[in-house]
Design an enzyme around this catalytic site. Structure first.
Site, PDB file in Angstrom:
ATOM      1  N   ASP A 192     105.476  20.262 -58.955  1.00 62.88           N
ATOM      2  CA  ASP A 192     105.562  20.931 -57.752  1.00 62.88           C
ATOM      3  C   ASP A 192     106.513  20.501 -56.757  1.00 62.88           C
ATOM      4  O   ASP A 192     107.363  19.026 -57.440  1.00 62.88           O
ATOM      5  CB  ASP A 192     104.653  20.827 -56.982  1.00 62.88           C
ATOM      6  CG  ASP A 192     103.495  22.209 -56.525  1.00 62.88           C
ATOM      7  OD1 ASP A 192     103.285  22.504 -58.174  1.00 62.88           O
ATOM      8  OD2 ASP A 192     101.959  21.928 -55.953  1.00 62.88           O
ATOM      9  N   ASP A 193     107.247  21.181 -55.404  1.00 63.08           N
ATOM     10  CA  ASP A 193     107.936  20.624 -54.840  1.00 63.08           C
ATOM     11  C   ASP A 193     109.460  20.482 -55.277  1.00 63.08           C
ATOM     12  O   ASP A 193     110.820  19.720 -54.441  1.00 63.08           O
ATOM     13  CB  ASP A 193     107.517  18.862 -54.635  1.00 63.08           C
ATOM     14  CG  ASP A 193     106.427  19.395 -54.120  1.00 63.08           C
ATOM     15  OD1 ASP A 193     105.969  19.704 -53.774  1.00 63.08           O
ATOM     16  OD2 ASP A 193     105.980  17.881 -53.365  1.00 63.08           O
ATOM     17  N   HIS A 198     107.477  27.346 -52.830  1.00 63.68           N
ATOM     18  CA  HIS A 198     106.215  26.696 -52.827  1.00 63.68           C
ATOM     19  C   HIS A 198     106.979  26.249 -51.613  1.00 63.68           C
ATOM     20  O   HIS A 198     107.102  25.033 -50.984  1.00 63.68           O
ATOM     21  CB  HIS A 198     106.485  24.951 -53.710  1.00 63.68           C
ATOM     22  CG  HIS A 198     105.420  24.171 -53.646  1.00 63.68           C
ATOM     23  ND1 HIS A 198     104.133  24.168 -53.005  1.00 63.68           N
ATOM     24  CD2 HIS A 198     105.251  23.312 -52.847  1.00 63.68           C
ATOM     25  CE1 HIS A 198     103.368  23.303 -52.964  1.00 63.68           C
ATOM     26  NE2 HIS A 198     103.850  22.901 -52.988  1.00 63.68           N
ATOM     27  N   HIS A 232     108.567  22.424 -46.854  1.00 63.56           N
ATOM     28  CA  HIS A 232     106.642  21.954 -47.224  1.00 63.56           C
ATOM     29  C   HIS A 232     106.299  21.663 -45.480  1.00 63.56           C
ATOM     30  O   HIS A 232     105.296  20.965 -46.113  1.00 63.56           O
ATOM     31  CB  HIS A 232     106.971  20.748 -48.322  1.00 63.56           C
ATOM     32  CG  HIS A 232     105.770  20.220 -48.912  1.00 63.56           C
ATOM     33  ND1 HIS A 232     105.048  19.798 -48.397  1.00 63.56           N
ATOM     34  CD2 HIS A 232     105.623  20.906 -49.988  1.00 63.56           C
ATOM     35  CE1 HIS A 232     104.330  19.539 -49.282  1.00 63.56           C
ATOM     36  NE2 HIS A 232     104.232  20.375 -50.482  1.00 63.56           N
ATOM     37  N   TYR A 251     100.402  21.898 -49.880  1.00 64.17           N
ATOM     38  CA  TYR A 251      98.887  20.670 -49.712  1.00 64.17           C
ATOM     39  C   TYR A 251      98.352  21.501 -50.087  1.00 64.17           C
ATOM     40  O   TYR A 251      96.909  21.670 -49.925  1.00 64.17           O
ATOM     41  CB  TYR A 251      99.107  20.693 -48.267  1.00 64.17           C
ATOM     42  CG  TYR A 251     100.220  19.943 -47.825  1.00 64.17           C
ATOM     43  CD1 TYR A 251     100.492  18.160 -48.094  1.00 64.17           C
ATOM     44  CD2 TYR A 251     100.881  20.517 -46.271  1.00 64.17           C
ATOM     45  CE1 TYR A 251     101.699  17.727 -47.955  1.00 64.17           C
ATOM     46  CE2 TYR A 251     102.377  19.761 -46.363  1.00 64.17           C
ATOM     47  CZ  TYR A 251     102.181  18.916 -47.079  1.00 64.17           C
ATOM     48  OH  TYR A 251     103.514  17.968 -46.282  1.00 64.17           O
ATOM     49  N   HIS A 300     104.271  16.120 -60.156  1.00 67.31           N
ATOM     50  CA  HIS A 300     104.946  16.608 -60.087  1.00 67.31           C
ATOM     51  C   HIS A 300     106.641  16.134 -60.970  1.00 67.31           C
ATOM     52  O   HIS A 300     106.249  15.450 -60.919  1.00 67.31           O
ATOM     53  CB  HIS A 300     105.290  15.397 -58.754  1.00 67.31           C
ATOM     54  CG  HIS A 300     103.723  16.340 -57.456  1.00 67.31           C
ATOM     55  ND1 HIS A 300     102.987  16.289 -58.068  1.00 67.31           N
ATOM     56  CD2 HIS A 300     104.387  16.982 -56.558  1.00 67.31           C
ATOM     57  CE1 HIS A 300     101.913  16.648 -56.619  1.00 67.31           C
ATOM     58  NE2 HIS A 300     102.619  16.714 -55.895  1.00 67.31           N
TER      59      HIS A 300
HETATM   60 NI    NI Z   1     104.057  19.990 -52.680  1.00 69.78          NI
END
Ligand code: NI
Length: 240
Positions: A46-47, A96, A100, A137, A190
Site C-alpha cells: 500500500d501507499d 488507494h 490518503h 486505513y 508497504h
Molecule cells: Ni494506506
C-alpha cells in the site's frame, strides 16, 4: 511448414507491419492461475509506489512472484516509471486514493475526486485503469461503497497484516507475515517500509517452500464474483 502455418505467419507479418508500436509493454501472457488447484496467497503493498519499489520489483521478478500494489495517486504522479514497470511485469495495480484521507471523514465530492485523480494518474503512467479500490486505513461505509460502485470497483481489505509500519524490523516483519499467511489470504504490506523490501527475498522463499503460489488479488477473488461497491473480506459489523 504447412500452408496453414505459413499463411498465419503471413498474417502475423502484416499485423506487425501495420500495428503501431505499443506505447506500453504487454505483460507476458501466461496461463491464468487457478486458486482451486494451487495454494494461492496475495501480497499487497500500500501507499506507493514507495522509494524502494524498484528493489521490490527485482525480488518479485527473481522469484517469479506476483503482487498487488494499492497505489496512492500523488506517488503515481511522482514515480510513474515504477507503475509502468509493475503492469509490464504482470503485477496488479489498485487504487488507494490520491492523498490518503479517511474516506469516512471527507465530503462525497472529495472521495470522488481522490478516486478519479488516481485512476487517471495510473492510466497515464501504465496504460491501465485499476479495477480494485482499497480505501485508506481500510475505512469505508455505505456512502464510500456507493461511490466505489459508481467507479465500477469492489473494495478490497486484507485477511492479515505484516505490521511492517509498526515494527520496521526485518525479522519481525517476516515472522508476522508467515504467521498470518494462509491459503487465499490477502496480506497487507508497504513498499515504503525499507525493512519490508529487505525481508522480501526471505519471505517469498519461505512462502514458496510452504507450497504457496504468489498471485494477484484478482486471482484470489475471482471466485467471489464481487460486484462494484462490495467489500472483501466483509469486515465485522458491516451491513449491506
Ligand atoms: Ni494506506
Amino acid at each position: 511448414m504447412s500452408r496453414q502455418i505459413s499463411s498465419l505467419l503471413a498474417i502475423a507479418a502484416v499485423c506487425v507491419t501495420l500495428a503501431p508500436a505499443p506505447a506500453f509493454a504487454q505483460a507476458p501472457k501466461k496461463a491464468p492461475v487457478d486458486c482451486e488447484q494451487v495454494k494461492c496467497i496475495a501480497l499487497t503493498f500500500d501507499d506507493g509506489p514507495g522509494k524502494y519499489a524498484g528493489t521490490l520489483l527485482d525480488t518479485l521478478k527473481k522469484y517469479d512472484a506476483k503482487a498487488t500494489f494499492f497505489l496512492e495517486g500523488q506517488y503515481v504522479t511522482s514515480r510513474p516509471t515504477y507503475v509502468k514497470r509493475m503492469v509490464a511485469e504482470g503485477h496488479e495495480v489498485g487504487n488507494h486514493s490520491y492523498k490518503h484521507p479517511d474516506f469516512t471523514k471527507i465530503e462525497t465530492w472529495d472521495i470522488r475526486s481522490e478516486i478519479k485523480k488516481t485512476q487517471d494518474a495510473v492510466k497515464k503512467a501504465s496504460g491501465v485503469e485499476p479495477k480494485l479500490l482499497r480505501p485508506p486505513y481500510g475505512m469505508a461505509d455505505l456512502q464510500v461503497s456507493d461511490i466505489a460502485a459508481e467507479f465500477g470497483m469492489p473494495m478490497i481489505l486484507w485477511t492479515g497484516g505484516s505490521e511492517d509500519w509498526k515494527s520496521k524490523n526485518v525479522a519481525a516483519i517476516k515472522k508476522k507475515t508467515l504467521e498470518v499467511a494462509k491459503r487465499d489470504g490477502i496480506i497487507l504490506m508497504h513498499d515504503w517500509v525499507k525493512q519490508s523490501v529487505d525481508a522480501m527475498p526471505s519471505i517469498v522463499k519461505s512462502l514458496q517452500k510452504k507450497g504457496y503460489t504468489l498471485v494477484t488479488v484478482s486471482d484470489i477473488v475471482k471466485r467471489e464474483e464481487l460486484e462494484p461497491g462490495d467489500i472483501f473480506p466483509v469486515p465485522a459489523g458491516w451491513e449491506n
